[in-house]
Design a protein around this motif. Structure first.
Motif, short mmCIF file in Angstrom:
data_model
loop_
_atom_site.label_atom_id
_atom_site.label_comp_id
_atom_site.label_asym_id
_atom_site.label_seq_id
_atom_site.Cartn_x
_atom_site.Cartn_y
_atom_site.Cartn_z
N MET A 1 0.84 -1.17 0.00
CA MET A 1 0.00 0.00 0.00
C MET A 1 0.89 1.24 0.00
O MET A 1 1.86 1.32 0.74
CB MET A 1 -0.88 -0.03 1.25
CG MET A 1 -1.74 1.18 1.38
SD MET A 1 -3.12 0.87 2.47
CE MET A 1 -2.67 1.85 3.86
N ILE A 2 0.55 2.19 -0.82
CA ILE A 2 1.30 3.44 -0.89
C ILE A 2 0.61 4.47 -0.01
O ILE A 2 -0.59 4.69 -0.11
CB ILE A 2 1.40 3.94 -2.34
CG1 ILE A 2 2.22 2.94 -3.15
CG2 ILE A 2 2.02 5.32 -2.39
CD1 ILE A 2 2.36 3.29 -4.61
N THR A 3 1.39 5.10 0.87
CA THR A 3 0.85 6.09 1.80
C THR A 3 1.31 7.48 1.38
O THR A 3 2.12 7.64 0.47
CB THR A 3 1.33 5.80 3.23
OG1 THR A 3 2.75 5.97 3.28
CG2 THR A 3 0.97 4.38 3.66
N TRP A 4 0.82 8.48 2.10
CA TRP A 4 1.26 9.84 1.83
C TRP A 4 2.75 9.99 2.11
O TRP A 4 3.44 10.79 1.47
CB TRP A 4 0.45 10.86 2.65
CG TRP A 4 0.56 10.71 4.14
CD1 TRP A 4 -0.26 10.02 4.97
CD2 TRP A 4 1.59 11.26 4.98
NE1 TRP A 4 0.19 10.09 6.27
CE2 TRP A 4 1.32 10.86 6.30
CE3 TRP A 4 2.71 12.05 4.75
CZ2 TRP A 4 2.13 11.22 7.38
CZ3 TRP A 4 3.51 12.40 5.82
CH2 TRP A 4 3.21 12.00 7.12
N PHE A 5 3.28 9.21 3.02
CA PHE A 5 4.70 9.23 3.32
C PHE A 5 5.51 8.76 2.11
O PHE A 5 6.53 9.35 1.77
CB PHE A 5 4.96 8.35 4.55
CG PHE A 5 6.39 8.32 4.99
CD1 PHE A 5 7.03 9.46 5.44
CD2 PHE A 5 7.10 7.13 4.98
CE1 PHE A 5 8.36 9.42 5.85
CE2 PHE A 5 8.42 7.08 5.40
CZ PHE A 5 9.05 8.24 5.83
N ASP A 6 5.04 7.70 1.43
CA ASP A 6 5.69 7.22 0.22
C ASP A 6 5.67 8.30 -0.86
O ASP A 6 6.68 8.51 -1.56
CB ASP A 6 5.00 5.97 -0.31
CG ASP A 6 5.19 4.77 0.58
OD1 ASP A 6 6.29 4.61 1.13
OD2 ASP A 6 4.23 4.00 0.74
N ALA A 7 4.54 8.96 -1.02
CA ALA A 7 4.43 10.02 -2.03
C ALA A 7 5.42 11.14 -1.75
O ALA A 7 6.06 11.68 -2.66
CB ALA A 7 3.01 10.56 -2.07
N LEU A 8 5.59 11.48 -0.49
CA LEU A 8 6.54 12.51 -0.11
C LEU A 8 7.98 12.07 -0.42
O LEU A 8 8.78 12.86 -0.96
CB LEU A 8 6.39 12.79 1.39
CG LEU A 8 6.97 14.06 1.94
CD1 LEU A 8 6.18 15.26 1.42
CD2 LEU A 8 6.89 14.04 3.45
#
Length: 161
Positions: A1-8
């Motif tokens: 799962m991709i989180t907002w942390f990954d996007a950052l």
């Protein structure tokens, strides 16, 4: 799962890759020397403050050396590709260290100390984002890797818990 942390983290990686491409050949030197200086600073010091000061002094000297050795970093259009590689490598290092830089919770059990990453004491939004991070999960093997990789990515864990 991709989180907002990954996007950052991926955004940071893309920005450093673009910055390296913009710098051309000096971007390659910047990226490779940045990785070497991080490793050297982490190897020479056990203290985060001392490592930061060592890295700051060495990077200032390296910046002067790069600007003198590579006077025209974007002389040819193909110079952007090596620069992008340098930015990509340095960005990868920063993304890995950011993904592994949160507190570790250590509990002593009958089998010895057991670490939980990230610590459940983090605020819930941050804990969930880091715990479910695809980047962090891809880096799970770093905890059991060799001393050189630990020195570069998680220098505070080289000696164990």
């Amino acid at each position: 799962m991709i989180t907002w942390f990954d996007a950052l983290l991926i955004t940071l990686w893309a920005l450093l890759t673009a910055l390296g491409a913009r710098r051309g050949l000096s971007g390659l030197a910047w990226g490779l020397s940045g990785i070497a200086l991080c490793f050297l600073a982490n190897s020479l010091s056990g203290s985060p403050l001392a490592a930061a000061l060592i890295a700051l002094m060495l990077s200032a000297g390296m910046a002067v050396a790069i600007s003198r050795l590579i006077p025209a970093p974007l002389e040819q259009p193909w110079h952007m590709a090596p620069g992008a590689l340098g930015g990509f490598l340095l960005g990868g290092l920063l993304v890995c260290t950011a993904a592994l830089s949160f507190p570790l919770d250590v509990q002593v059990t009958t089998r010895g100390p057991q670490g939980t990453y990230p610590s459940p004491s983090l605020p819930p939004a941050i804990y969930d984002a880091v715990r479910n991070s695809a980047v962090k999960n891809a880096l799970r093997g770093v905890w059991g890797s060799g001393v050189a990789v630990k020195t570069l990515l998680i220098p505070d864990q080289v000696r164990g818990f």
